[in-house]
Design a protein around this motif. Structure first.
Motif, PDB file in Angstrom:
ATOM      1  N   GLU A   1       0.822  -1.184   0.000  1.00  9.79           N
ATOM      2  CA  GLU A   1       0.000   0.000   0.000  1.00  9.79           C
ATOM      3  C   GLU A   1       0.872   1.257   0.000  1.00  9.79           C
ATOM      4  OE1 GLU A   1      -3.432   1.811   2.765  1.00  9.79           O
ATOM      5  OE2 GLU A   1      -3.421  -0.345   2.446  1.00  9.79           O
ATOM      6  N   LEU A   2       1.912   1.258   0.782  1.00  8.14           N
ATOM      7  CA  LEU A   2       2.823   2.396   0.820  1.00  8.14           C
ATOM      8  C   LEU A   2       3.518   2.574  -0.525  1.00  8.14           C
ATOM      9  CD1 LEU A   2       4.262   4.646   2.386  1.00  8.14           C
ATOM     10  CD2 LEU A   2       5.961   2.956   3.048  1.00  8.14           C
ATOM     11  N   LEU A   3       3.953   1.458  -1.111  1.00 10.41           N
ATOM     12  CA  LEU A   3       4.627   1.536  -2.413  1.00 10.41           C
ATOM     13  C   LEU A   3       3.680   2.006  -3.502  1.00 10.41           C
ATOM     14  CD1 LEU A   3       6.900  -1.627  -2.362  1.00 10.41           C
ATOM     15  CD2 LEU A   3       7.556   0.764  -2.073  1.00 10.41           C
ATOM     16  N   ALA A   4       2.427   1.608  -3.447  1.00 10.56           N
ATOM     17  CA  ALA A   4       1.448   2.057  -4.438  1.00 10.56           C
ATOM     18  C   ALA A   4       1.233   3.564  -4.326  1.00 10.56           C
ATOM     19  CB  ALA A   4       0.140   1.312  -4.262  1.00 10.56           C
ATOM     20  N   GLY A   5       1.136   4.065  -3.107  1.00 11.70           N
ATOM     21  CA  GLY A   5       0.983   5.504  -2.906  1.00 11.70           C
ATOM     22  C   GLY A   5       2.203   6.271  -3.368  1.00 11.70           C
ATOM     23  N   LEU A   6       3.370   5.747  -3.060  1.00 13.05           N
ATOM     24  CA  LEU A   6       4.611   6.386  -3.499  1.00 13.05           C
ATOM     25  C   LEU A   6       4.719   6.392  -5.015  1.00 13.05           C
ATOM     26  CD1 LEU A   6       7.274   7.690  -2.664  1.00 13.05           C
ATOM     27  CD2 LEU A   6       8.274   5.406  -2.560  1.00 13.05           C
ATOM     28  N   ALA A   7       4.325   5.291  -5.642  1.00 12.66           N
ATOM     29  CA  ALA A   7       4.354   5.213  -7.103  1.00 12.66           C
ATOM     30  C   ALA A   7       3.397   6.228  -7.717  1.00 12.66           C
ATOM     31  CB  ALA A   7       4.005   3.801  -7.560  1.00 12.66           C
ATOM     32  N   ALA A   8       2.241   6.418  -7.114  1.00 16.54           N
ATOM     33  CA  ALA A   8       1.275   7.393  -7.622  1.00 16.54           C
ATOM     34  C   ALA A   8       1.825   8.812  -7.525  1.00 16.54           C
ATOM     35  CB  ALA A   8      -0.043   7.277  -6.867  1.00 16.54           C
ATOM     36  N   VAL A   9       2.438   9.131  -6.401  1.00 15.52           N
ATOM     37  CA  VAL A   9       3.017  10.469  -6.219  1.00 15.52           C
ATOM     38  C   VAL A   9       4.156  10.694  -7.220  1.00 15.52           C
ATOM     39  CG1 VAL A   9       4.332  11.922  -4.630  1.00 15.52           C
ATOM     40  CG2 VAL A   9       2.324  10.695  -3.826  1.00 15.52           C
ATOM     41  N   LEU A  10       4.998   9.687  -7.400  1.00 14.77           N
ATOM     42  CA  LEU A  10       6.105   9.820  -8.351  1.00 14.77           C
ATOM     43  C   LEU A  10       5.604   9.942  -9.782  1.00 14.77           C
ATOM     44  CD1 LEU A  10       8.710   7.325  -6.854  1.00 14.77           C
ATOM     45  CD2 LEU A  10       8.766   9.828  -6.802  1.00 14.77           C
ATOM     46  N   ALA A  11       4.553   9.211 -10.137  1.00 15.50           N
ATOM     47  CA  ALA A  11       3.984   9.318 -11.477  1.00 15.50           C
ATOM     48  C   ALA A  11       3.398  10.703 -11.695  1.00 15.50           C
ATOM     49  CB  ALA A  11       2.917   8.248 -11.682  1.00 15.50           C
ATOM     50  N   TYR A  12       2.711  11.231 -10.696  1.00 10.57           N
ATOM     51  CA  TYR A  12       2.159  12.580 -10.791  1.00 10.57           C
ATOM     52  C   TYR A  12       3.276  13.606 -10.971  1.00 10.57           C
ATOM     53  CZ  TYR A  12      -0.063  16.925  -9.366  1.00 10.57           C
ATOM     54  OH  TYR A  12      -0.507  18.215  -9.315  1.00 10.57           O
ATOM     55  N   ALA A  13       4.314  13.494 -10.164  1.00 14.66           N
ATOM     56  CA  ALA A  13       5.439  14.431 -10.241  1.00 14.66           C
ATOM     57  C   ALA A  13       6.126  14.342 -11.599  1.00 14.66           C
ATOM     58  CB  ALA A  13       6.433  14.153  -9.122  1.00 14.66           C
ATOM     59  N   ALA A  14       6.304  13.133 -12.113  1.00 13.87           N
ATOM     60  CA  ALA A  14       6.942  12.975 -13.422  1.00 13.87           C
ATOM     61  C   ALA A  14       6.087  13.570 -14.524  1.00 13.87           C
ATOM     62  CB  ALA A  14       7.203  11.492 -13.694  1.00 13.87           C
ATOM     63  N   GLY A  15       4.787  13.358 -14.472  1.00 14.59           N
ATOM     64  CA  GLY A  15       3.893  13.915 -15.484  1.00 14.59           C
ATOM     65  C   GLY A  15       3.870  15.433 -15.445  1.00 14.59           C
ATOM     66  N   LEU A  16       3.767  15.987 -14.263  1.00  8.74           N
ATOM     67  CA  LEU A  16       3.754  17.438 -14.135  1.00  8.74           C
ATOM     68  C   LEU A  16       5.101  18.027 -14.548  1.00  8.74           C
ATOM     69  CD1 LEU A  16       2.092  19.862 -13.321  1.00  8.74           C
ATOM     70  CD2 LEU A  16       2.881  19.550 -10.994  1.00  8.74           C
ATOM     71  N   GLY A  17       6.173  17.375 -14.159  1.00  8.52           N
ATOM     72  CA  GLY A  17       7.503  17.849 -14.555  1.00  8.52           C
ATOM     73  C   GLY A  17       7.691  17.819 -16.058  1.00  8.52           C
ATOM     74  N   ALA A  18       7.209  16.758 -16.715  1.00  3.85           N
ATOM     75  CA  ALA A  18       7.321  16.666 -18.166  1.00  3.85           C
ATOM     76  C   ALA A  18       6.529  17.784 -18.836  1.00  3.85           C
ATOM     77  CB  ALA A  18       6.828  15.303 -18.644  1.00  3.85           C
ATOM     78  N   LEU A  19       5.344  18.078 -18.324  1.00  8.49           N
ATOM     79  CA  LEU A  19       4.539  19.162 -18.885  1.00  8.49           C
ATOM     80  C   LEU A  19       5.244  20.505 -18.728  1.00  8.49           C
ATOM     81  CD1 LEU A  19       1.864  20.114 -20.122  1.00  8.49           C
ATOM     82  CD2 LEU A  19       1.013  20.346 -17.788  1.00  8.49           C
ATOM     83  N   LEU A  20       5.792  20.757 -17.562  1.00  7.76           N
ATOM     84  CA  LEU A  20       6.492  22.024 -17.334  1.00  7.76           C
ATOM     85  C   LEU A  20       7.727  22.153 -18.221  1.00  7.76           C
ATOM     86  CD1 LEU A  20       6.188  22.398 -13.474  1.00  7.76           C
ATOM     87  CD2 LEU A  20       5.031  23.722 -15.227  1.00  7.76           C
ATOM     88  N   VAL A  21       8.466  21.070 -18.386  1.00  7.65           N
ATOM     89  CA  VAL A  21       9.638  21.105 -19.261  1.00  7.65           C
ATOM     90  C   VAL A  21       9.208  21.372 -20.704  1.00  7.65           C
ATOM     91  CG1 VAL A  21      11.459  19.667 -20.268  1.00  7.65           C
ATOM     92  CG2 VAL A  21      11.122  19.706 -17.800  1.00  7.65           C
ATOM     93  N   ALA A  22       8.129  20.737 -21.144  1.00  7.00           N
ATOM     94  CA  ALA A  22       7.657  20.931 -22.517  1.00  7.00           C
ATOM     95  C   ALA A  22       7.225  22.374 -22.756  1.00  7.00           C
ATOM     96  CB  ALA A  22       6.511  19.975 -22.817  1.00  7.00           C
TER      97      ALA A  22
END
Length: 70
Positions: A1-22
């Protein structure tokens, strides 16, 4: 459960970071016409995001008022 939450936060951060870089890259290399287009769009995006934020707040208030009554 902790790893799933961490993965969700990291996926969100990666997506937002990619959008900002673009967007940053687009603005840095864009022609003046594209820059003026982006400048013209920004106020509308800000207004739309405000409307969405208010709508979500109203929905959440309605939802939790219904849940509390059950």
């Amino acid at each position: 459960e902790l790893l799933a939450g961490l993965a969700a936060v990291l996926a969100y951060a990666a997506g937002l970071g990619a959008l900002l870089v673009a967007v940053t890259t687009l603005v840095a290399v864009a022609q003046p016409q594209a820059r003026s287009l982006l400048r013209a769009i920004v106020p509308h995006v800000e207004r739309a995001s405000g409307v969405v934020l208010v709508a979500v707040g109203v929905y959440l208030a309605w939802y939790w008022s219904r849940v509390a009554l059950i």
